[in-house]
Design a protein around this motif. Structure first.
Motif, PDB file in Angstrom:
ATOM      1  N   THR A   1       0.835  -1.200   0.000  1.00 44.31           N
ATOM      2  CA  THR A   1       0.000   0.000   0.000  1.00 44.31           C
ATOM      3  C   THR A   1       0.870   1.251   0.000  1.00 44.31           C
ATOM      4  OG1 THR A   1      -1.813  -1.076   1.173  1.00 44.31           O
ATOM      5  CG2 THR A   1      -1.735   1.319   1.274  1.00 44.31           C
ATOM      6  N   LEU A   2       0.510   2.209  -0.858  1.00 42.37           N
ATOM      7  CA  LEU A   2       1.237   3.471  -0.940  1.00 42.37           C
ATOM      8  C   LEU A   2       0.475   4.556  -0.203  1.00 42.37           C
ATOM      9  CD1 LEU A   2       2.243   3.463  -4.709  1.00 42.37           C
ATOM     10  CD2 LEU A   2       3.781   3.162  -2.769  1.00 42.37           C
ATOM     11  N   ARG A   3       1.193   5.334   0.572  1.00 41.75           N
ATOM     12  CA  ARG A   3       0.593   6.476   1.251  1.00 41.75           C
ATOM     13  C   ARG A   3       0.687   7.688   0.323  1.00 41.75           C
ATOM     14  NH1 ARG A   3       4.201   7.134   6.173  1.00 41.75           N
ATOM     15  NH2 ARG A   3       5.695   6.608   4.537  1.00 41.75           N
ATOM     16  N   ILE A   4      -0.454   8.259  -0.019  1.00 33.06           N
ATOM     17  CA  ILE A   4      -0.507   9.357  -0.981  1.00 33.06           C
ATOM     18  C   ILE A   4      -1.341  10.495  -0.404  1.00 33.06           C
ATOM     19  CG2 ILE A   4      -2.526   8.360  -2.162  1.00 33.06           C
ATOM     20  CD1 ILE A   4      -1.463   9.506  -4.780  1.00 33.06           C
ATOM     21  N   ALA A   5      -0.953  11.723  -0.723  1.00 32.53           N
ATOM     22  CA  ALA A   5      -1.738  12.882  -0.325  1.00 32.53           C
ATOM     23  C   ALA A   5      -1.946  13.775  -1.540  1.00 32.53           C
ATOM     24  CB  ALA A   5      -1.049  13.662   0.792  1.00 32.53           C
ATOM     25  N   TYR A   6      -3.191  14.149  -1.757  1.00 35.94           N
ATOM     26  CA  TYR A   6      -3.515  15.131  -2.790  1.00 35.94           C
ATOM     27  C   TYR A   6      -4.672  15.972  -2.292  1.00 35.94           C
ATOM     28  CZ  TYR A   6      -6.585  11.158  -4.228  1.00 35.94           C
ATOM     29  OH  TYR A   6      -7.458  10.092  -4.264  1.00 35.94           O
ATOM     30  N   SER A   7      -4.981  17.013  -3.025  1.00 34.93           N
ATOM     31  CA  SER A   7      -6.001  17.956  -2.560  1.00 34.93           C
ATOM     32  C   SER A   7      -7.399  17.392  -2.804  1.00 34.93           C
ATOM     33  CB  SER A   7      -5.853  19.294  -3.291  1.00 34.93           C
ATOM     34  OG  SER A   7      -6.494  19.248  -4.550  1.00 34.93           O
ATOM     35  N   PRO A   8      -8.413  17.947  -2.137  1.00 38.36           N
ATOM     36  CA  PRO A   8      -9.789  17.541  -2.403  1.00 38.36           C
ATOM     37  C   PRO A   8     -10.375  18.252  -3.619  1.00 38.36           C
ATOM     38  CG  PRO A   8      -9.772  19.143  -0.643  1.00 38.36           C
ATOM     39  CD  PRO A   8      -8.327  18.889  -0.989  1.00 38.36           C
ATOM     40  N   CYS A   9      -9.544  18.982  -4.354  1.00 42.23           N
ATOM     41  CA  CYS A   9     -10.028  19.717  -5.533  1.00 42.23           C
ATOM     42  C   CYS A   9     -10.448  18.749  -6.635  1.00 42.23           C
ATOM     43  CB  CYS A   9      -8.947  20.662  -6.037  1.00 42.23           C
ATOM     44  SG  CYS A   9      -8.568  21.976  -4.872  1.00 42.23           S
ATOM     45  N   PRO A  10     -11.411  19.157  -7.459  1.00 41.23           N
ATOM     46  CA  PRO A  10     -11.964  18.246  -8.465  1.00 41.23           C
ATOM     47  C   PRO A  10     -10.955  17.646  -9.423  1.00 41.23           C
ATOM     48  CG  PRO A  10     -13.436  20.105  -8.185  1.00 41.23           C
ATOM     49  CD  PRO A  10     -12.196  20.422  -7.383  1.00 41.23           C
ATOM     50  N   ASN A  11      -9.916  18.395  -9.801  1.00 44.36           N
ATOM     51  CA  ASN A  11      -8.967  17.804 -10.745  1.00 44.36           C
ATOM     52  C   ASN A  11      -8.232  16.624 -10.134  1.00 44.36           C
ATOM     53  OD1 ASN A  11      -7.671  19.982  -9.199  1.00 44.36           O
ATOM     54  ND2 ASN A  11      -5.831  19.511 -10.386  1.00 44.36           N
ATOM     55  N   ASP A  12      -7.851  16.725  -8.850  1.00 43.80           N
ATOM     56  CA  ASP A  12      -7.124  15.620  -8.220  1.00 43.80           C
ATOM     57  C   ASP A  12      -8.022  14.417  -7.960  1.00 43.80           C
ATOM     58  OD1 ASP A  12      -4.753  17.005  -8.247  1.00 43.80           O
ATOM     59  OD2 ASP A  12      -4.894  17.691  -6.179  1.00 43.80           O
ATOM     60  N   THR A  13      -9.221  14.647  -7.452  1.00 39.13           N
ATOM     61  CA  THR A  13     -10.108  13.514  -7.192  1.00 39.13           C
ATOM     62  C   THR A  13     -10.560  12.859  -8.490  1.00 39.13           C
ATOM     63  OG1 THR A  13     -11.917  15.129  -6.929  1.00 39.13           O
ATOM     64  CG2 THR A  13     -10.912  14.263  -4.918  1.00 39.13           C
ATOM     65  N   PHE A  14     -10.707  13.644  -9.535  1.00 40.32           N
ATOM     66  CA  PHE A  14     -11.047  13.091 -10.854  1.00 40.32           C
ATOM     67  C   PHE A  14      -9.909  12.206 -11.365  1.00 40.32           C
ATOM     68  CE2 PHE A  14     -11.072  13.534 -15.548  1.00 40.32           C
ATOM     69  CZ  PHE A  14     -12.374  13.126 -15.839  1.00 40.32           C
ATOM     70  N   VAL A  15      -8.686  12.715 -11.283  1.00 37.00           N
ATOM     71  CA  VAL A  15      -7.526  11.977 -11.793  1.00 37.00           C
ATOM     72  C   VAL A  15      -7.311  10.673 -11.040  1.00 37.00           C
ATOM     73  CG1 VAL A  15      -4.986  12.021 -11.848  1.00 37.00           C
ATOM     74  CG2 VAL A  15      -6.297  13.940 -12.773  1.00 37.00           C
ATOM     75  N   PHE A  16      -7.442  10.700  -9.708  1.00 33.86           N
ATOM     76  CA  PHE A  16      -7.074   9.532  -8.913  1.00 33.86           C
ATOM     77  C   PHE A  16      -8.256   8.655  -8.508  1.00 33.86           C
ATOM     78  CE2 PHE A  16      -3.248  12.125  -8.334  1.00 33.86           C
ATOM     79  CZ  PHE A  16      -2.280  11.173  -8.582  1.00 33.86           C
ATOM     80  N   HIS A  17      -9.457   8.988  -8.934  1.00 34.40           N
ATOM     81  CA  HIS A  17     -10.623   8.209  -8.521  1.00 34.40           C
ATOM     82  C   HIS A  17     -10.456   6.723  -8.815  1.00 34.40           C
ATOM     83  CE1 HIS A  17     -14.419   6.143  -9.575  1.00 34.40           C
ATOM     84  NE2 HIS A  17     -14.774   6.604  -8.399  1.00 34.40           N
TER      85      HIS A  17
ATOM     86  N   THR B   1      -0.911   5.927 -12.852  1.00 32.12           N
ATOM     87  CA  THR B   1      -1.490   7.268 -12.898  1.00 32.12           C
ATOM     88  C   THR B   1      -2.111   7.540 -14.249  1.00 32.12           C
ATOM     89  OG1 THR B   1       0.165   8.047 -11.303  1.00 32.12           O
ATOM     90  CG2 THR B   1      -1.001   9.720 -12.583  1.00 32.12           C
ATOM     91  N   ARG B   2      -1.387   7.223 -15.324  1.00 27.73           N
ATOM     92  CA  ARG B   2      -1.919   7.430 -16.675  1.00 27.73           C
ATOM     93  C   ARG B   2      -3.199   6.608 -16.877  1.00 27.73           C
ATOM     94  NH1 ARG B   2       3.722   7.135 -18.424  1.00 27.73           N
ATOM     95  NH2 ARG B   2       4.394   9.234 -19.029  1.00 27.73           N
ATOM     96  N   ALA B   3      -3.188   5.378 -16.386  1.00 26.46           N
ATOM     97  CA  ALA B   3      -4.371   4.530 -16.536  1.00 26.46           C
ATOM     98  C   ALA B   3      -5.557   5.130 -15.792  1.00 26.46           C
ATOM     99  CB  ALA B   3      -4.075   3.124 -16.024  1.00 26.46           C
ATOM    100  N   SER B   4      -5.312   5.679 -14.608  1.00 26.69           N
ATOM    101  CA  SER B   4      -6.380   6.298 -13.836  1.00 26.69           C
ATOM    102  C   SER B   4      -6.943   7.518 -14.566  1.00 26.69           C
ATOM    103  CB  SER B   4      -5.849   6.703 -12.459  1.00 26.69           C
ATOM    104  OG  SER B   4      -6.896   7.017 -11.572  1.00 26.69           O
ATOM    105  N   VAL B   5      -6.061   8.310 -15.183  1.00 29.45           N
ATOM    106  CA  VAL B   5      -6.506   9.469 -15.975  1.00 29.45           C
ATOM    107  C   VAL B   5      -7.355   9.013 -17.153  1.00 29.45           C
ATOM    108  CG1 VAL B   5      -5.742  11.384 -17.431  1.00 29.45           C
ATOM    109  CG2 VAL B   5      -4.528  10.886 -15.309  1.00 29.45           C
ATOM    110  N   ARG B   6      -6.870   8.005 -17.878  1.00 26.06           N
ATOM    111  CA  ARG B   6      -7.616   7.528 -19.055  1.00 26.06           C
ATOM    112  C   ARG B   6      -8.996   7.007 -18.662  1.00 26.06           C
ATOM    113  NH1 ARG B   6      -2.387   5.522 -20.659  1.00 26.06           N
ATOM    114  NH2 ARG B   6      -2.873   3.499 -19.760  1.00 26.06           N
TER     115      ARG B   6
END
Length: 297
Positions: free
Chosen positions: A21-37, A221-226
């Protein structure tokens, strides 16, 4: 969810993380949640599970400087301080055109000479762009710089607690609701003087994970974006749940502006923009100079 509460964590698996498991932090902004959903919800085949924390960019920059967490969304501006321990991933971040930070004031023709200006972070890309702009456009320079969470800046300008505010994210679409005026667009100045896209937020990962795993993270990451692009409705609830009561239409505008071809791959223009920003900032004494090969992946 409070964007500044780094301790508010969403587990994507069972308590007691799996070894990979990787520990990751990103913002709650729509671009980040969209990318990493997709990745955060175990929908990217072969990708390791994520232990997600939500935090404002000033907090994630600090986490990176202290070497905490495996993967982080940070400002490009903090890279000179963290690239010895972290590698810049060539995807997942935020660059673009027509998406730069804005300087807002109560009066349309305000003079910023000696003014008090609120900024979201002194280690942010927005701040570097602002200082480069002010050096060229504000005779005598600005006065006091006050750091505050980005969601508090527009109310502070409106209420007269500061003379001007440097805003990011969805504030581009909502500042008129506060009766404020756009004094200047940092992105317009950057693009006019360099011809390059605007580098805003980067995804970095611990070098200690090893080269092979870093490349696997980039592919995940690329797969999550696609997958987000292919089925945007799947991320809708996740995006809106963390968007701090943002209007859904504004969330869509936010995603449309900040998630683009550079999110899938920095490419030649993206890397040129990052180097250009950090080299200019180093020349002005705002950041340490980059070591040779520091951006290599």
């Amino acid at each position: 969810m409070n964007a500044q509460a780094a301790a508010q964590t969403e587990r994507t698996g069972e308590d007691g993380r799996a070894a990979d498991t990787l520990r990751i932090a990103y913002s709650p902004c729509p671009n980040d949640t969209f990318v990493f959903h997709a990745w955060a919800h175990g929908e990217v085949e072969g990708a390791p599970p994520l232990d997600v924390s939500f935090a404002d960019i000033d907090i994630t920059n600090g986490l990176a400087e202290r070497g905490e967490l495996d993967v982080l969304k940070v400002s490009y501006a903090v890279l000179p301080w963290v690239l010895e321990e972290y590698a810049l991933l060539p995807c997942g971040g935020a660059l673009g055109r027509g998406c730069g930070p804005l300087v807002l004031t109560r009066e349309a023709d305000a003079d910023l000479s000696g003014a008090t200006v609120a900024v979201p972070s002194e280690r942010s890309t927005a701040y570097l762009l602002f200082r480069l702009w002010a050096a060229a456009e504000v005779p005598g320079g600005v006065g006091e710089i006050v750091v505050m969470p980005f969601n508090e800046i527009m109310p502070a300008v409106r209420d007269g607690r500061v003379d001007a505010g440097l805003v990011i994210h969805e504030a581009r679409f909502t500042y008129q609701d506060y009766g404020l005026h756009k004094l200047a667009d940092m992105g317009e100045h950057w693009e006019a003087t360099t011809g390059l896209p605007i580098p805003l937020g980067a995804i970095i990962a611990k070098r200690s994970l090893g080269r092979e795993r870093l490349h696997a993270l980039a592919e995940a990451t690329r797969a999550s974006v696609r997958q987000a692009w292919q089925a945007p409705e799947r991320s809708r609830d996740y995006v809106l749940a963390h968007a701090q009561e943002m209007d859904p239409a504004v969330a869509d505008q936010h995603i449309g502006l900040y998630v683009n071809e550079f999110t899938a791959d920095l490419g030649e223009a993206g890397y040129a923009a990052v180097r250009g920003l950090l080299d200019r900032a180093a020349t002005e004494g705002l950041v340490p100079p980059l070591a040779p090969g520091a951006l290599d992946f």
